[in-house]
Motif scaffolding. Structure first.
Motif, mmCIF file in Angstrom:
data_model
loop_
_atom_site.group_PDB
_atom_site.id
_atom_site.type_symbol
_atom_site.label_atom_id
_atom_site.label_comp_id
_atom_site.label_asym_id
_atom_site.label_seq_id
_atom_site.Cartn_x
_atom_site.Cartn_y
_atom_site.Cartn_z
ATOM 1 N N LEU A 201 0.825 -1.211 0.000
ATOM 2 C CA LEU A 201 0.000 0.000 0.000
ATOM 3 C C LEU A 201 0.855 1.254 0.000
ATOM 4 O O LEU A 201 1.939 1.275 0.575
ATOM 5 C CB LEU A 201 -0.894 0.028 1.250
ATOM 6 N N ARG A 202 0.338 2.295 -0.604
ATOM 7 C CA ARG A 202 0.987 3.596 -0.495
ATOM 8 C C ARG A 202 0.480 4.253 0.795
ATOM 9 O O ARG A 202 -0.579 3.898 1.306
ATOM 10 C CB ARG A 202 0.695 4.466 -1.711
ATOM 11 N N PRO A 203 1.219 5.206 1.342
ATOM 12 C CA PRO A 203 0.723 5.913 2.528
ATOM 13 C C PRO A 203 -0.617 6.588 2.238
ATOM 14 O O PRO A 203 -0.854 7.077 1.135
ATOM 15 C CB PRO A 203 1.813 6.955 2.800
ATOM 16 N N PHE A 204 -1.471 6.604 3.223
ATOM 17 C CA PHE A 204 -2.791 7.233 3.129
ATOM 18 C C PHE A 204 -3.557 6.743 1.895
ATOM 19 O O PHE A 204 -3.983 7.540 1.056
ATOM 20 C CB PHE A 204 -2.664 8.761 3.127
ATOM 21 N N PRO A 205 -3.752 5.436 1.760
ATOM 22 C CA PRO A 205 -4.345 4.898 0.537
ATOM 23 C C PRO A 205 -5.787 5.332 0.274
ATOM 24 O O PRO A 205 -6.275 5.169 -0.843
ATOM 25 C CB PRO A 205 -4.266 3.382 0.740
ATOM 26 N N TRP A 206 -6.445 5.910 1.241
ATOM 27 C CA TRP A 206 -7.807 6.387 1.035
ATOM 28 C C TRP A 206 -7.823 7.718 0.302
ATOM 29 O O TRP A 206 -8.868 8.154 -0.163
ATOM 30 C CB TRP A 206 -8.548 6.526 2.373
ATOM 31 N N ARG A 207 -6.677 8.352 0.162
ATOM 32 C CA ARG A 207 -6.605 9.623 -0.543
ATOM 33 C C ARG A 207 -6.486 9.377 -2.043
ATOM 34 O O ARG A 207 -5.743 8.514 -2.474
ATOM 35 C CB ARG A 207 -5.393 10.426 -0.074
ATOM 36 N N THR A 208 -7.200 10.169 -2.839
ATOM 37 C CA THR A 208 -7.080 10.065 -4.290
ATOM 38 C C THR A 208 -6.047 11.069 -4.765
ATOM 39 O O THR A 208 -5.666 11.981 -4.035
ATOM 40 C CB THR A 208 -8.423 10.348 -4.992
ATOM 41 N N GLU A 209 -5.613 10.905 -5.984
ATOM 42 C CA GLU A 209 -4.599 11.813 -6.518
ATOM 43 C C GLU A 209 -5.111 13.237 -6.657
ATOM 44 O O GLU A 209 -4.325 14.170 -6.688
ATOM 45 C CB GLU A 209 -4.096 11.281 -7.856
ATOM 46 N N THR A 210 -6.413 13.424 -6.714
ATOM 47 C CA THR A 210 -6.960 14.768 -6.856
ATOM 48 C C THR A 210 -7.107 15.462 -5.514
ATOM 49 O O THR A 210 -7.334 16.654 -5.459
ATOM 50 C CB THR A 210 -8.325 14.734 -7.563
ATOM 51 N N GLN A 211 -6.992 14.695 -4.427
ATOM 52 C CA GLN A 211 -7.091 15.303 -3.110
ATOM 53 C C GLN A 211 -5.742 15.858 -2.685
ATOM 54 O O GLN A 211 -4.708 15.547 -3.271
ATOM 55 C CB GLN A 211 -7.569 14.277 -2.082
ATOM 56 N N ASP A 212 -5.772 16.619 -1.644
ATOM 57 C CA ASP A 212 -4.548 17.175 -1.067
ATOM 58 C C ASP A 212 -3.542 16.054 -0.831
ATOM 59 O O ASP A 212 -3.841 15.051 -0.241
ATOM 60 C CB ASP A 212 -4.903 17.866 0.248
ATOM 61 N N ALA A 213 -2.324 16.242 -1.273
ATOM 62 C CA ALA A 213 -1.286 15.215 -1.155
ATOM 63 C C ALA A 213 -0.789 15.050 0.274
ATOM 64 O O ALA A 213 -0.117 14.081 0.581
ATOM 65 C CB ALA A 213 -0.120 15.554 -2.074
ATOM 66 N N ALA A 214 -1.091 15.976 1.151
ATOM 67 C CA ALA A 214 -0.599 15.894 2.529
ATOM 68 C C ALA A 214 -1.767 15.857 3.507
ATOM 69 O O ALA A 214 -2.182 16.883 4.035
ATOM 70 C CB ALA A 214 0.302 17.089 2.833
ATOM 71 N N PRO A 215 -2.328 14.671 3.772
ATOM 72 C CA PRO A 215 -3.423 14.596 4.737
ATOM 73 C C PRO A 215 -2.937 14.953 6.131
ATOM 74 O O PRO A 215 -1.736 15.009 6.385
ATOM 75 C CB PRO A 215 -3.858 13.144 4.668
ATOM 76 N N SER A 216 -3.845 15.180 6.991
ATOM 77 C CA SER A 216 -3.507 15.610 8.338
ATOM 78 C C SER A 216 -2.750 14.534 9.100
ATOM 79 O O SER A 216 -3.293 13.505 9.453
ATOM 80 C CB SER A 216 -4.784 15.964 9.095
ATOM 81 N N LEU A 217 -1.474 14.789 9.348
ATOM 82 C CA LEU A 217 -0.683 13.864 10.160
ATOM 83 C C LEU A 217 -1.121 13.922 11.609
ATOM 84 O O LEU A 217 -0.937 12.970 12.347
ATOM 85 C CB LEU A 217 0.800 14.202 10.036
ATOM 86 N N THR A 218 -1.735 15.025 12.008
ATOM 87 C CA THR A 218 -2.225 15.140 13.369
ATOM 88 C C THR A 218 -3.286 14.077 13.636
ATOM 89 O O THR A 218 -3.294 13.464 14.681
ATOM 90 C CB THR A 218 -2.805 16.546 13.613
ATOM 91 N N ASN A 219 -4.163 13.854 12.661
ATOM 92 C CA ASN A 219 -5.193 12.824 12.850
ATOM 93 C C ASN A 219 -4.578 11.457 13.051
ATOM 94 O O ASN A 219 -5.037 10.673 13.858
ATOM 95 C CB ASN A 219 -6.161 12.789 11.659
ATOM 96 N N ILE A 220 -3.539 11.134 12.305
ATOM 97 C CA ILE A 220 -2.855 9.851 12.452
ATOM 98 C C ILE A 220 -2.189 9.786 13.821
ATOM 99 O O ILE A 220 -2.325 8.811 14.546
ATOM 100 C CB ILE A 220 -1.808 9.635 11.341
ATOM 101 N N ALA A 221 -1.471 10.840 14.207
ATOM 102 C CA ALA A 221 -0.777 10.848 15.483
ATOM 103 C C ALA A 221 -1.767 10.753 16.636
ATOM 104 O O ALA A 221 -1.532 10.040 17.610
ATOM 105 C CB ALA A 221 0.076 12.100 15.611
#
Length: 97
Positions: A73-93
């Motif tokens: 899997l790529r990181p943040f696989p729920w993100r599509t290429e059209t979405q922001d490339a940097a999802p919130s790392l705060t949510n993961i943390a």
């Protein structure tokens, strides 16, 4: 599972759980989160220095299956290429605390 999803399911990830809560995913500083194999793999793929361990009542091979799935899997696989490339790392943390 019912309508509730496992603790490892990211709020932005629309996928349902697959199977029971079976693994613990730990980050590099030992913050952890339990989850089904599916969401455990997606979380593991999205963090650096992560590890996965089976819960005591996990099906045989749960941690190995989760680790293997995360490797494809790529990181943040729920993100599509059209979405922001940097999802919130705060949510993961926050999920790992």
């Amino acid at each position: 599972m019912t309508d509730l999803r496992c603790p490892a399911a990211h709020p932005e990830d629309p996928t349902p759980c697959v199977g029971p809560v079976a693994v613990t995913v730990l980050d590099a500083v030992n913050a952890g989160c339990n989850g089904c194999e599916h969401h455990g793999a997606r979380l593991l793929a999205s963090i650096e220095g992560g590890r996965v361990y089976p819960l005591p009542d996990a099906p045989a091979g749960a941690a190995i299956r989760t680790f293997t799935a995360a490797g494809s899997l790529r990181p943040f696989p729920w993100r599509t290429e059209t979405q922001d490339a940097a999802p919130s790392l705060t949510n993961i943390a926050d999920k790992l605390r």
